[in-house]
Design an enzyme around this catalytic site. Sequence first.
Site, mmCIF file in Angstrom:
data_model
loop_
_atom_site.group_PDB
_atom_site.id
_atom_site.type_symbol
_atom_site.label_atom_id
_atom_site.label_comp_id
_atom_site.label_asym_id
_atom_site.label_seq_id
_atom_site.Cartn_x
_atom_site.Cartn_y
_atom_site.Cartn_z
ATOM 1 N N THR A 1 43.347 59.973 -0.288
ATOM 2 C CA THR A 1 43.712 59.469 -1.622
ATOM 3 C C THR A 1 45.210 59.154 -1.626
ATOM 4 O O THR A 1 45.907 59.832 -1.009
ATOM 5 C CB THR A 1 43.429 60.375 -2.881
ATOM 6 O OG1 THR A 1 43.883 61.619 -2.539
ATOM 7 C CG2 THR A 1 41.664 60.459 -3.016
ATOM 8 N N CYS A 2 45.549 58.300 -2.631
ATOM 9 C CA CYS A 2 47.052 57.748 -2.660
ATOM 10 C C CYS A 2 47.950 59.206 -3.101
ATOM 11 O O CYS A 2 47.408 59.985 -3.973
ATOM 12 C CB CYS A 2 47.189 56.719 -3.481
ATOM 13 S SG CYS A 2 46.627 55.179 -2.948
ATOM 14 N N PRO A 3 49.182 59.481 -2.513
ATOM 15 C CA PRO A 3 49.740 58.319 -1.735
ATOM 16 C C PRO A 3 49.536 58.773 -0.203
ATOM 17 O O PRO A 3 50.238 58.148 0.655
ATOM 18 C CB PRO A 3 51.292 58.694 -2.106
ATOM 19 C CG PRO A 3 51.092 60.228 -2.148
ATOM 20 C CD PRO A 3 50.015 60.229 -2.880
ATOM 21 N N GLN A 56 44.574 51.738 -4.487
ATOM 22 C CA GLN A 56 46.167 51.597 -4.648
ATOM 23 C C GLN A 56 47.026 51.113 -3.474
ATOM 24 O O GLN A 56 47.980 50.921 -3.701
ATOM 25 C CB GLN A 56 46.502 52.967 -5.414
ATOM 26 C CG GLN A 56 47.776 52.697 -6.201
ATOM 27 C CD GLN A 56 47.972 53.909 -7.256
ATOM 28 O OE1 GLN A 56 47.177 54.854 -7.282
ATOM 29 N NE2 GLN A 56 49.464 53.996 -7.566
#
Lengths: 381, 88
Positions: free
Chosen positions: B26-28, B55
């Site tokens: 998942t981001c970042p 993202q």
Amino acid sequence: MTDDIVIIGGGTGGAVLANDLAERLDDEIDAGEVRVRLLNDGPDHVYKPVWLYVPFGKREPADGRRPLRELIDNRIEIEDTRVTEIDTDAKQLQTTTDATPIGYDHLVVGTGSTLASDEVPGLQEGGHDFYSEDGSLALREELLSFTEGHLVLSVIGSPHMCPAAPLEFSFMTDDWFRKRGLREDIEITYTYPIQRVHGNAQIAEWARPLLEERDITIETFFNAESVEPDEGVLTSMEGTELDYDLLVAIPPHRGVDIIEDAGLGDRGWVDVDKHTLEAEHAEDVYALGDAAATGVPKAGSVAHYQAGTIGQRLASEVRGQVPTAAYDGKTICFIETGMDSASFVEFDYQNPPSPIAPSQSIHWSKLAYNESYWLTARGLI
Amino acid sequence: MEIKGVGVTMSTSIEPTTTVDARGATCPGPLMDLIGAIRDGESGDVVRLLSDAEQSRTDVPEWVEEAGNTLHEIEEHDDYTAFYVEKA
């Protein structure tokens, strides 16, 4: 036949899991059907959140240390040793203390994070941190006598332990200097590697106005590339240079080398199924806490909740049942917003965080939890 | 998706120096994995970043521009995106 469960690492995840198993597999352990061993590199359990308060003279590193033997159920065998090799095919471990390998039927890896300051040239000489006992003490030497100049808080490594701590430290220093009448003579800059002030978009959105209203300068897209200790200059990959008088860095993090050597994952993080916490590259291996590459924060609450999931799954497995327990990404975190105020967030894989309004009562809740943490390590709360 | 000056294709002939598979992160996470690979690489190296995080489609181009690197191509797959980034 005895089921051998071996846990590597006596941090929050390993300690909570050991006590969870002692209770959950009570009868099986007493009957000799299950043996649980906890291997830790040292005799103590360390509660790292204490280190945030050390530079301000509020706590001592010793406040975050207790002997594992005082915290862990007596039916769990604790061995003070360092694992030097994991052989997931032979299902055995080499250690620094035993010539004979330690075999396992079920392995849980909770080897945590280490600091890799050497990955950034000049950082070890020019930077300080509050992510280690020695680091927090050395920073205290500087911070207590710091009365003017430019303090730069630079988040260099990500992922890193306790993602909220850099924001907390920034808010706390601002408030601490302000209350002591020094803030006008001290500039504070906060740097972060991506375009937000925090990896989590919701927390970033909440924190940015707080940083701005406290006149904390923000530098985003700042990935520190080198430090010049003599000149006091921090340079980013993006080409920005910052002059500093006191550099407080969140160093790059790594797991331990035996993870990569065993083919379990890169940089010491074990590739796992983020729900079952089973290793993706080996059978009968789980990972939890910082060592597990789940994408959730490297935080004690995560390790705590993951321990409950693994405890249930292991109990099912030794009883010949299909394990169904799953980790849902639950994370909770207190976030200090000054020396006497704090916020709180709770989130999981499905639900993003929504920080609540800072208050003194939440700050006291955080301090109270830090005191009662030892009950968590004992598996009581 | 349209990003000025960047080709978006279904397949590319660019040969990457290294591939970073950040799918599932998942981001970042994906952007930080890319930054780590660029940090470790030499000027002229091309990093191929695989990400399935939505993202990344904004994070990656923004950082690449900010850092003065070059985003050569974005390759669309059914369930992930490949970014080809050359270190300046």
